[in-house]
Scaffold this active site. Structure first.
Site, PDB file in Angstrom:
ATOM      1  N   MET A   1       1.638  -1.462  -2.644  1.00  0.00           N
ATOM      2  CA  MET A   1       0.372  -1.008  -2.070  1.00  0.00           C
ATOM      3  C   MET A   1      -0.696  -2.082  -2.237  1.00  0.00           C
ATOM      4  SD  MET A   1       1.240   1.929  -0.875  1.00  0.00           S
ATOM      5  CE  MET A   1      -0.258   2.844  -0.517  1.00  0.00           C
ATOM      6  N   CYS A   2      -1.828  -1.885  -1.627  1.00  0.00           N
ATOM      7  CA  CYS A   2      -2.897  -2.880  -1.615  1.00  0.00           C
ATOM      8  C   CYS A   2      -4.236  -2.151  -1.577  1.00  0.00           C
ATOM      9  CB  CYS A   2      -2.769  -3.790  -0.390  1.00  0.00           C
ATOM     10  SG  CYS A   2      -1.147  -4.535  -0.154  1.00  0.00           S
ATOM     11  N   ARG A   3      -5.284  -2.929  -1.558  1.00  0.00           N
ATOM     12  CA  ARG A   3      -6.630  -2.457  -1.251  1.00  0.00           C
ATOM     13  C   ARG A   3      -7.171  -3.377  -0.158  1.00  0.00           C
ATOM     14  NH1 ARG A   3      -7.294   2.470  -3.054  1.00  0.00           N
ATOM     15  NH2 ARG A   3      -5.272   2.284  -2.021  1.00  0.00           N
ATOM     16  N   VAL A  89      -6.510  -7.299  -1.113  1.00  0.00           N
ATOM     17  CA  VAL A  89      -5.816  -7.740  -2.321  1.00  0.00           C
ATOM     18  C   VAL A  89      -4.465  -7.038  -2.308  1.00  0.00           C
ATOM     19  CG1 VAL A  89      -7.824  -8.317  -3.708  1.00  0.00           C
ATOM     20  CG2 VAL A  89      -7.020  -5.954  -3.683  1.00  0.00           C
ATOM     21  N   ASN A 116      -2.176  -1.362   4.060  1.00  0.00           N
ATOM     22  CA  ASN A 116      -2.167  -0.788   2.721  1.00  0.00           C
ATOM     23  C   ASN A 116      -1.118   0.317   2.783  1.00  0.00           C
ATOM     24  OD1 ASN A 116      -2.618   0.545   0.290  1.00  0.00           O
ATOM     25  ND2 ASN A 116      -4.396   1.645   1.073  1.00  0.00           N
TER      26      ASN A 116
END
Length: 249
Positions: A1-3, A89, A116
């Site tokens: 996952m990411c932001r 990120v 994401n």
């Protein structure tokens, strides 16, 4: 996952968007509050921006190191200004590439794209959807990672002339039909509009005074944040936001 986040509005420094606000994307790399999968986003970061008064496509800066480990970023972020930005990120999907080419934003022409989320068995996804890749597409894929494949499939629709909201909605519906457990928060901008989907993780937006921010997590000190409902499509500009439910196949 990411932001990730997207911004449209008067030009701001990249620092004002990414690093200096409390609970900025910089802080979310090690201390996310709403993230569904994973607890840290240390597998790279990227930012794409449209230079003010520049008719050319966006510029990207991507690294395969944690955002806090890049000694060049603070100076660059303070110097560079833009009225349209997409940044992320990254927390990598297991088995995916760790090179900077696997870090969003991905680009085509004026489009910038970020994922994401996570899609299991993504290598078989084109066949399962009845959309096999051509040899040229296989050779052009930027990285061995689910986000790069989803971008290729979204870009295919955009190049064919499909409007961005319909392209993302159709892609999400197809992927969920084949991979019901997929998490699909997609974020797309051409520098004038933002299209995003929420399915499987958090997404918020803030719109006022011709400024739009769409982000995985809100900045608490800034009033006016609104949560995007689960399984929704967002389409927005600097002055308007439209939300609707995503279709299902």
């Amino acid at each position: 996952m990411c932001r990730h986040l997207a911004y449209l509005g008067p030009p701001l420094s990249l620092a004002e968007l990414l690093t200096t606000p409390p609970h900025s994307l910089y802080e979310q790399s090690w201390a996310p509050k709403c993230q569904v999968g994973g607890t840290v986003n240390a597998d790279g970061f990227g930012v794409g921006w449209y230079p003010p008064d520049d008719g050319a496509g966006p510029v990207r800066y991507r690294r395969a190191v944690p955002i806090w480990a890049d000694e060049n970023l603070p100076g660059l972020a303070a110097l560079l200004h833009s009225g349209a930005v997409l940044a992320s990120v990254r927390s990598t999907t297991p088995g995916g590439s760790n090179h900077e080419t696997a870090v969003a934003p991905f680009a085509l022409g004026r489009w910038l794209f970020s994922l994401n989320g996570r899609v299991d068995r993504w290598e078989q996804l084109p066949t399962d959807l009845g959309e096999p890749l051509t040899l040229a597409e296989l050779l052009s894929i930027e990285a061995h990672v689910d986000a790069a494949l989803l971008w290729l499939m979204a870009a295919r629709r955009l190049v064919a002339g499909q409007p961005a909201p319909e392209a993302l909605a159709e892609l999400v519906a197809g992927v969920l039909a084949a991979r019901p457990d997929a998490r699909l928060n997609l974020l797309l901008t051409d520098g004038s509009t933002v299209v995003a989907t929420r399915h499987g993780d958090s997404l918020w937006y803030r719109s006022e005074d011709e400024r739009l921010i769409v982000a995985s997590e809100p900045v608490p000190e800034q009033p006016g944040w609104r949560e995007v409902p689960e399984h929704s499509l967002l389409r927005a500009s600097r002055t308007s936001v439209d939300l609707q439910a995503l279709p299902r196949l």
